[in-house]
Design a protein around this motif. Structure first.
Motif, PDB file in Angstrom:
ATOM      1  N   ARG A   3       6.787   6.117   8.343  1.00  0.00           N
ATOM      2  CA  ARG A   3       5.347   6.652   7.975  1.00  0.00           C
ATOM      3  C   ARG A   3       5.500   6.980   6.533  1.00  0.00           C
TER       4      ARG A   3
ATOM      5  N   ALA B 114       2.838   5.595   3.803  1.00  0.00           N
ATOM      6  CA  ALA B 114       1.952   6.676   2.939  1.00  0.00           C
ATOM      7  C   ALA B 114       2.157   5.984   1.521  1.00  0.00           C
TER       8      ALA B 114
ATOM      9  N   LEU C  63      -2.224   3.143   5.485  1.00  0.00           N
ATOM     10  CA  LEU C  63      -2.725   4.323   5.674  1.00  0.00           C
ATOM     11  C   LEU C  63      -2.787   4.857   6.937  1.00  0.00           C
TER      12      LEU C  63
ATOM     13  N   ALA D  28       0.394   5.289   8.514  1.00  0.00           N
ATOM     14  CA  ALA D  28       1.273   6.621   8.160  1.00  0.00           C
ATOM     15  C   ALA D  28       0.603   7.638   9.073  1.00  0.00           C
TER      16      ALA D  28
END
Length: 210
Positions: free
Chosen positions: A9, A13, A66, A69
């Motif tokens: 994650r 990100a 994104l 994440a």
């Protein structure tokens, strides 16, 4: 100790952040260079960068990483297709750029930084992230079939828009210079590369999952 999912994650990100930085730097560099190129004036010059396959692919990679994440457990066919598109379109972007287009650039400053990020760094981040963190088991024949839709839509948009404006973002799709037959052949070769990568990624995903 952080789990693999937590590290993944963070990687996703970070990838989304690098994409955002690359796009912002590209917008800044393009806005600063007004007065040159096909569209010499802003905002047309800045808006035109979003017609490039590179920029659209980066946005797709950034959006999907994104979302991963935020919440990695996403299994819809739509998301799985967009996730594969984000990785493969960036891989194709990197391959085509470095094999065909790199020698055509003469960039410096912010333009060179944006070029490095969008054509080299983000493709590597996207590929490494997929190989190491997956998620696994999200590709298959159906997803591969749907994944070709985005590149085809981009091509149709580019050719229709180009016929009205005379602008083609890459030399190999320039109908005015090469003719429609040559352009379609060039696009067929890229499509075969894309489908080959999609099929290979599906087989590799199955191996990695086991």
């Amino acid at each position: 100790m952080a789990t693999k999912q937590q590290v993944g994650r963070s990687w996703f990100a970070g990838t989304a952040l690098v994409v955002a930085i690359g796009i912002v730097v590209q917008v800044f560099a393009t806005a600063r260079s007004a007065g040159t190129g096909f569209y010499p004036d802003n905002p047309e010059r800045v808006l035109n960068i979003f017609a490039y396959f590179t920029v659209q692919s980066n946005l797709l990679l950034g959006a999907t990483t994104l979302l991963l994440a935020i919440r990695p457990e996403r299994t819809s066919v739509l998301f799985r297709t967009l996730r594969l598109n984000g990785v493969l379109c960036m891989a194709v972007t990197g391959i085509v750029y470095h094999l065909v287009l790199a020698g055509l650039d003469d960039l410096s400053g912010a333009g060179a930084v944006a070029n490095l990020i969008l054509h080299t760094i983000t493709p590597l981040l996207g590929l490494i992230g997929w190989l190491v963190f997956g998620p696994r088991g999200q590709t298959g024949d159906r997803v591969v079939a749907w994944s070709i839709v985005f590149p085809v839509l981009w091509l149709v948009f580019t050719l229709i828009r180009g016929s009205f404006t005379g602008f083609y973002p890459y030399p190999f799709v320039d109908v005015d210079e090469h003719g429609m037959a040559t352009v379609l052949l060039n696009c067929l070769l890229v499509a075969l590369l894309f489908l080959g990568l999609a099929a290979a990624s599906t087989m590799l995903d199955r191996r990695l999952r086991r």
